[in-house]
Design a protein around this motif. Sequence first.
Motif, mmCIF file in Angstrom:
data_model
loop_
_atom_site.group_PDB
_atom_site.id
_atom_site.type_symbol
_atom_site.label_atom_id
_atom_site.label_comp_id
_atom_site.label_asym_id
_atom_site.label_seq_id
_atom_site.Cartn_x
_atom_site.Cartn_y
_atom_site.Cartn_z
ATOM 1 N N ASP A 1 10.785 5.030 1.454
ATOM 2 C CA ASP A 1 11.505 4.103 0.584
ATOM 3 C C ASP A 1 10.759 2.791 0.357
ATOM 4 O O ASP A 1 11.238 1.919 -0.362
ATOM 5 N N ILE A 2 9.591 2.641 0.991
ATOM 6 C CA ILE A 2 8.861 1.381 0.912
ATOM 7 C C ILE A 2 7.739 1.483 -0.113
ATOM 8 O O ILE A 2 7.004 2.463 -0.146
ATOM 9 N N GLU A 3 7.638 0.449 -0.934
ATOM 10 C CA GLU A 3 6.511 0.326 -1.863
ATOM 11 C C GLU A 3 6.060 -1.117 -1.833
ATOM 12 O O GLU A 3 6.870 -2.027 -1.883
ATOM 13 N N TYR A 4 4.755 -1.311 -1.714
ATOM 14 C CA TYR A 4 4.187 -2.641 -1.768
ATOM 15 C C TYR A 4 3.262 -2.712 -2.972
ATOM 16 O O TYR A 4 2.640 -1.730 -3.352
ATOM 17 N N GLY A 5 3.133 -3.878 -3.530
ATOM 18 C CA GLY A 5 2.239 -4.060 -4.656
ATOM 19 C C GLY A 5 1.118 -5.025 -4.339
ATOM 20 O O GLY A 5 1.103 -5.665 -3.288
ATOM 21 N N GLY A 6 0.194 -5.105 -5.243
ATOM 22 C CA GLY A 6 -0.905 -6.059 -5.115
ATOM 23 C C GLY A 6 -1.729 -5.846 -3.865
ATOM 24 O O GLY A 6 -1.927 -4.707 -3.422
ATOM 25 N N PRO A 7 -2.193 -6.939 -3.271
ATOM 26 C CA PRO A 7 -3.088 -6.822 -2.125
ATOM 27 C C PRO A 7 -2.424 -6.223 -0.882
ATOM 28 O O PRO A 7 -3.108 -5.818 0.051
ATOM 29 N N ALA A 8 -1.102 -6.135 -0.844
ATOM 30 C CA ALA A 8 -0.395 -5.564 0.313
ATOM 31 C C ALA A 8 -0.112 -4.078 0.150
ATOM 32 O O ALA A 8 0.495 -3.467 1.031
ATOM 33 N N LYS A 9 -0.569 -3.465 -0.947
ATOM 34 C CA LYS A 9 -0.195 -2.068 -1.217
ATOM 35 C C LYS A 9 -0.619 -1.108 -0.110
ATOM 36 O O LYS A 9 0.059 -0.136 0.151
ATOM 37 N N ASP A 10 -1.712 -1.386 0.584
ATOM 38 C CA ASP A 10 -2.173 -0.488 1.644
ATOM 39 C C ASP A 10 -1.455 -0.696 2.975
ATOM 40 O O ASP A 10 -1.698 0.039 3.930
ATOM 41 N N LEU A 11 -0.570 -1.675 3.048
ATOM 42 C CA LEU A 11 0.182 -1.906 4.286
ATOM 43 C C LEU A 11 1.026 -0.684 4.656
ATOM 44 O O LEU A 11 1.179 -0.368 5.836
ATOM 45 N N LEU A 12 1.514 0.032 3.672
ATOM 46 C CA LEU A 12 2.273 1.254 3.941
ATOM 47 C C LEU A 12 1.425 2.258 4.721
ATOM 48 O O LEU A 12 1.909 2.910 5.640
ATOM 49 N N GLU A 13 0.151 2.359 4.375
ATOM 50 C CA GLU A 13 -0.762 3.252 5.104
ATOM 51 C C GLU A 13 -0.885 2.818 6.571
ATOM 52 O O GLU A 13 -0.970 3.652 7.470
ATOM 53 N N VAL A 14 -0.884 1.521 6.797
ATOM 54 C CA VAL A 14 -0.954 1.004 8.168
ATOM 55 C C VAL A 14 0.284 1.434 8.944
ATOM 56 O O VAL A 14 0.195 1.904 10.080
ATOM 57 N N TRP A 15 1.463 1.292 8.340
ATOM 58 C CA TRP A 15 2.700 1.692 9.021
ATOM 59 C C TRP A 15 2.696 3.195 9.308
ATOM 60 O O TRP A 15 3.137 3.636 10.360
ATOM 61 N N MET A 16 2.191 3.979 8.379
ATOM 62 C CA MET A 16 2.107 5.428 8.595
ATOM 63 C C MET A 16 1.155 5.751 9.748
ATOM 64 O O MET A 16 1.459 6.593 10.594
ATOM 65 N N ALA A 17 0.019 5.083 9.778
ATOM 66 C CA ALA A 17 -0.955 5.298 10.854
ATOM 67 C C ALA A 17 -0.370 4.894 12.200
ATOM 68 O O ALA A 17 -0.585 5.576 13.211
ATOM 69 N N LEU A 18 0.378 3.803 12.213
ATOM 70 C CA LEU A 18 1.015 3.350 13.445
ATOM 71 C C LEU A 18 1.975 4.411 13.975
ATOM 72 O O LEU A 18 1.921 4.784 15.150
ATOM 73 N N ARG A 19 2.832 4.913 13.108
ATOM 74 C CA ARG A 19 3.773 5.956 13.535
ATOM 75 C C ARG A 19 3.045 7.194 14.038
ATOM 76 O O ARG A 19 3.403 7.770 15.064
#
Length: 159
Positions: free
Chosen positions: A97-115
């Motif tokens: 359900d999370i979407e980030y835009g601009g320079p933070a768009k890859d933060l979702l990948e970080v959260w996925m990697a963390l999990r």
Amino acid sequence: MRISLKVDYGLRAMAEIAADTTGEPVKAEDIARAQDIPLKYLLGILSELRRGYLLRSQRGADGGYSLMRPANEVTLADVIRVVDGPLANVHDTSLSDIEYGGPAKDLLEVWMALRASLRGVFETVTIADLAAGSLPESVKELAATYRAEEREARTSGRR
């Protein structure tokens, strides 16, 4: 990620129960004494683990707690999820359900990697591993890397 005292106590209690070789239910008082956990707090945790179908309880003079499944089928992740909920929670929202835009768009990948990395440890180690002091090699290697990095940080911090 923060590991709560409640999770720490729950994991220690489960290991204590798994390590018992008598085949009899383990009394909460014995767990509390062996692991230096306040009894009243432990009883609440044991109750949650029972409601989460990880423990069964037996009343009476011969009563106590025993594992619902074999210790080698119960992972640390199972216990953590019962006691504290999801392994890594990003502001109480599903990652889908999370979407980030601009320079933070890859933060979702970080959260996925963390999990994924948390699952790589917590779903690999079982209560049987913990009780036997026999952790998987992958976990031992991660711990050794951590120790080496800590030593390096202490050494470089002193100069």
